[in-house]
Design a protein around this motif. Structure first.
Motif, mmCIF file in Angstrom:
data_model
loop_
_atom_site.group_PDB
_atom_site.id
_atom_site.type_symbol
_atom_site.label_atom_id
_atom_site.label_comp_id
_atom_site.label_asym_id
_atom_site.label_seq_id
_atom_site.Cartn_x
_atom_site.Cartn_y
_atom_site.Cartn_z
ATOM 1 N N VAL A 155 0.859 -1.189 0.000
ATOM 2 C CA VAL A 155 0.000 0.000 0.000
ATOM 3 C C VAL A 155 0.894 1.237 0.000
ATOM 4 O O VAL A 155 1.702 1.426 0.905
ATOM 5 N N GLY A 156 0.739 2.075 -1.011
ATOM 6 C CA GLY A 156 1.543 3.285 -1.083
ATOM 7 C C GLY A 156 2.968 3.006 -1.543
ATOM 8 O O GLY A 156 3.363 1.864 -1.792
ATOM 9 N N VAL A 157 3.727 4.081 -1.653
ATOM 10 C CA VAL A 157 5.131 3.981 -2.048
ATOM 11 C C VAL A 157 5.976 3.867 -0.785
ATOM 12 O O VAL A 157 5.977 4.781 0.041
ATOM 13 N N PRO A 158 6.695 2.758 -0.588
ATOM 14 C CA PRO A 158 7.476 2.582 0.642
ATOM 15 C C PRO A 158 8.531 3.671 0.806
ATOM 16 O O PRO A 158 9.106 4.158 -0.174
ATOM 17 N N LEU A 159 8.789 4.033 2.051
ATOM 18 C CA LEU A 159 9.818 5.035 2.321
ATOM 19 C C LEU A 159 11.181 4.574 1.826
ATOM 20 O O LEU A 159 12.004 5.378 1.392
ATOM 21 N N GLY A 160 11.418 3.268 1.907
ATOM 22 C CA GLY A 160 12.712 2.744 1.499
ATOM 23 C C GLY A 160 13.020 2.960 0.037
ATOM 24 O O GLY A 160 14.188 2.959 -0.367
ATOM 25 N N ARG A 161 11.993 3.156 -0.787
ATOM 26 C CA ARG A 161 12.205 3.395 -2.213
ATOM 27 C C ARG A 161 12.342 4.879 -2.535
ATOM 28 O O ARG A 161 12.563 5.238 -3.688
ATOM 29 N N ARG A 162 12.177 5.712 -1.533
ATOM 30 C CA ARG A 162 12.243 7.151 -1.775
ATOM 31 C C ARG A 162 13.638 7.702 -1.518
ATOM 32 O O ARG A 162 14.110 8.570 -2.249
ATOM 33 N N SER A 163 14.283 7.227 -0.457
ATOM 34 C CA SER A 163 15.620 7.704 -0.122
ATOM 35 C C SER A 163 16.237 6.764 0.900
ATOM 36 O O SER A 163 15.541 5.959 1.535
ATOM 37 N N ALA A 164 17.554 6.877 1.071
ATOM 38 C CA ALA A 164 18.242 6.067 2.079
ATOM 39 C C ALA A 164 17.775 6.451 3.476
ATOM 40 O O ALA A 164 17.621 5.597 4.354
ATOM 41 N N ALA A 215 -3.440 6.705 0.009
ATOM 42 C CA ALA A 215 -3.065 5.339 0.388
ATOM 43 C C ALA A 215 -3.557 5.018 1.795
ATOM 44 O O ALA A 215 -4.072 3.921 2.055
ATOM 45 N N ALA A 216 -3.409 5.972 2.712
ATOM 46 C CA ALA A 216 -3.857 5.753 4.085
ATOM 47 C C ALA A 216 -5.367 5.560 4.145
ATOM 48 O O ALA A 216 -5.867 4.665 4.841
ATOM 49 N N LEU A 217 -6.116 6.377 3.408
ATOM 50 C CA LEU A 217 -7.574 6.253 3.410
ATOM 51 C C LEU A 217 -8.018 4.934 2.779
ATOM 52 O O LEU A 217 -8.990 4.316 3.238
ATOM 53 N N CYS A 218 -7.317 4.502 1.743
ATOM 54 C CA CYS A 218 -7.640 3.208 1.125
ATOM 55 C C CYS A 218 -7.462 2.076 2.131
ATOM 56 O O CYS A 218 -8.319 1.186 2.251
ATOM 57 N N GLN A 219 -6.351 2.110 2.853
ATOM 58 C CA GLN A 219 -6.093 1.049 3.828
ATOM 59 C C GLN A 219 -7.090 1.113 4.977
ATOM 60 O O GLN A 219 -7.650 0.084 5.390
ATOM 61 N N LEU A 220 -7.314 2.301 5.506
ATOM 62 C CA LEU A 220 -8.202 2.441 6.660
ATOM 63 C C LEU A 220 -9.646 2.082 6.313
ATOM 64 O O LEU A 220 -10.377 1.543 7.148
ATOM 65 N N GLY A 221 -10.049 2.375 5.094
ATOM 66 C CA GLY A 221 -11.436 2.137 4.722
ATOM 67 C C GLY A 221 -11.719 0.768 4.144
ATOM 68 O O GLY A 221 -12.843 0.263 4.267
ATOM 69 N N ILE A 265 -5.672 10.909 -11.046
ATOM 70 C CA ILE A 265 -5.334 9.772 -11.910
ATOM 71 C C ILE A 265 -3.847 9.452 -11.816
ATOM 72 O O ILE A 265 -3.442 8.280 -11.736
ATOM 73 N N LYS A 266 -3.026 10.487 -11.806
ATOM 74 C CA LYS A 266 -1.580 10.281 -11.685
ATOM 75 C C LYS A 266 -1.238 9.563 -10.384
ATOM 76 O O LYS A 266 -0.459 8.597 -10.374
ATOM 77 N N GLU A 267 -1.826 10.020 -9.270
ATOM 78 C CA GLU A 267 -1.532 9.405 -7.979
ATOM 79 C C GLU A 267 -2.047 7.973 -7.913
ATOM 80 O O GLU A 267 -1.404 7.096 -7.321
ATOM 81 N N LEU A 268 -3.200 7.710 -8.518
ATOM 82 C CA LEU A 268 -3.732 6.347 -8.530
ATOM 83 C C LEU A 268 -2.829 5.410 -9.322
ATOM 84 O O LEU A 268 -2.613 4.255 -8.934
ATOM 85 N N LEU A 269 -2.280 5.901 -10.425
ATOM 86 C CA LEU A 269 -1.354 5.084 -11.209
ATOM 87 C C LEU A 269 -0.095 4.771 -10.411
ATOM 88 O O LEU A 269 0.436 3.655 -10.467
ATOM 89 N N ILE A 270 0.381 5.759 -9.651
ATOM 90 C CA ILE A 270 1.569 5.534 -8.821
ATOM 91 C C ILE A 270 1.261 4.521 -7.725
ATOM 92 O O ILE A 270 2.062 3.617 -7.443
ATOM 93 N N LEU A 271 0.082 4.646 -7.104
ATOM 94 C CA LEU A 271 -0.290 3.728 -6.029
ATOM 95 C C LEU A 271 -0.461 2.302 -6.536
ATOM 96 O O LEU A 271 -0.154 1.334 -5.835
ATOM 97 N N GLN A 272 -0.960 2.164 -7.756
ATOM 98 C CA GLN A 272 -1.136 0.828 -8.320
ATOM 99 C C GLN A 272 0.191 0.195 -8.702
ATOM 100 O O GLN A 272 0.289 -1.019 -8.841
#
Length: 277
Positions: A155-164, A215-221, A265-272
């Motif tokens: 769910v969402g983009v992991p922090l580990g893939r964003r930066s060290a 991403a948080a709302l998708c998981q929570l809901g 739409i852009k954010e949904l594509l990233i989340l998928q």
């Protein structure tokens, strides 16, 4: 008072390297020490500096109304996030009050006295570039420490893939009290949504963290119940009730209808997710 609140936020969210300078400690220990140091410095400033008296008063009002606040938490990262959330809500409350006064003070007939050479007065929620930078830093801390680490795998983009640094923070938070992750995710998400009720703060939140909030709302809901995903009894006690899940679903639908659709739409594509480049 806006400047004083932002000064307090700046104290809390200052670079951790300024709070800790110990090459012998591990990165995780240094980050925890920095979070504790910034929080202690803020609380000391609020108690001893007379110029922050009004900030302290308004913060105390927000803290009293915040049923989720726990002042005796032993989790340094979550304690830091709570202080960030309190100050952000304090700023939002102050700006809301100032905006209401601003609207009332502007009589309809006042526009008749404006000339083409006169610029209309700026509303009190207009923030300078420096103030926006301070808020972005605080929001980055909130999302990195209070939202992303509690998202389920996938769910969402992991922090580990964003930066060290994100990878290290992810391990840092997951090493703490994970059992309260669902509640903490709900608290952080709800506060971020409260901030977006002000247009000036909504711009800052959605510009950088729209995907994280979605991403948080998708998981929570929509996350399956603990029994369906083979969770433990401890997870059952932390699971959201049906009303909370429904509220998150409605918030997600409202968000999808409010934000500019191409961005959604852009954010949904990233989340998928997608193929690695």
């Amino acid at each position: 008072m806006t400047a004083d609140i932002l000064s307090a936020i700046n104290t809390l969210s200052r670079p951790l390297s300024e709070a800790v300078d110990n090459a012998q400690s591990s990165h995780q220990q240094a980050v925890l020490a920095g979070l504790r140091s910034n929080r202690v410095l803020l609380l000391d400033q609020l108690q001893t500096d007379s110029s922050f008296q009004e900030v302290r008063r308004l913060r105390d009002e927000v803290m009293t109304a915040a049923e989720w606040f726990s002042g005796d938490t032993e989790d340094a990262a979550w304690g830091f996030v709570q202080e960030c959330l309190l100050l952000l809500l304090t700023l939002a409350r102050h700006l809301s009050i100032e905006l209401e006064v601003f609207r009332r003070s502007r009589a309809p007939s006042a526009a008749n006295f404006h000339t083409p050479e006169m610029a209309p007065p700026l509303p009190p929620d207009v923030l300078s570039v420096t103030q926006q930078r301070t808020l972005r830093a605080a929001l980055q801390f909130v999302v990195s420490l209070g939202l992303c680490p509690y998202l389920a795998p996938g769910v969402g983009v992991p922090l580990g893939r964003r930066s060290a640094f994100g990878a290290m923070v992810e391990k840092l938070v997951r090493g703490g009290a994970v059992s309260a992750g669902g509640c903490r995710l709900l608290i952080t998400t709800n506060v971020l949504l409260q901030l977006t009720e002000l247009s000036s703060l909504a711009t800052l939140v959605f510009t950088q963290h729209l995907g994280d909030v979605m991403a948080a709302l998708c998981q929570l809901g929509y996350q399956p119940h603990w029994a369906e995903r083979g969770g433990s009894e401890e997870e059952e006690t932390q699971e959201l009730c049906a009303e909370e899940r429904q509220t998150c679903r409605e918030a997600l639908r409202g968000l999808l209808g409010k934000v500019y659709q191409p961005i959604i739409i852009k954010e949904l594509l990233i989340l998928q997710g997608g193929s690695k480049q």
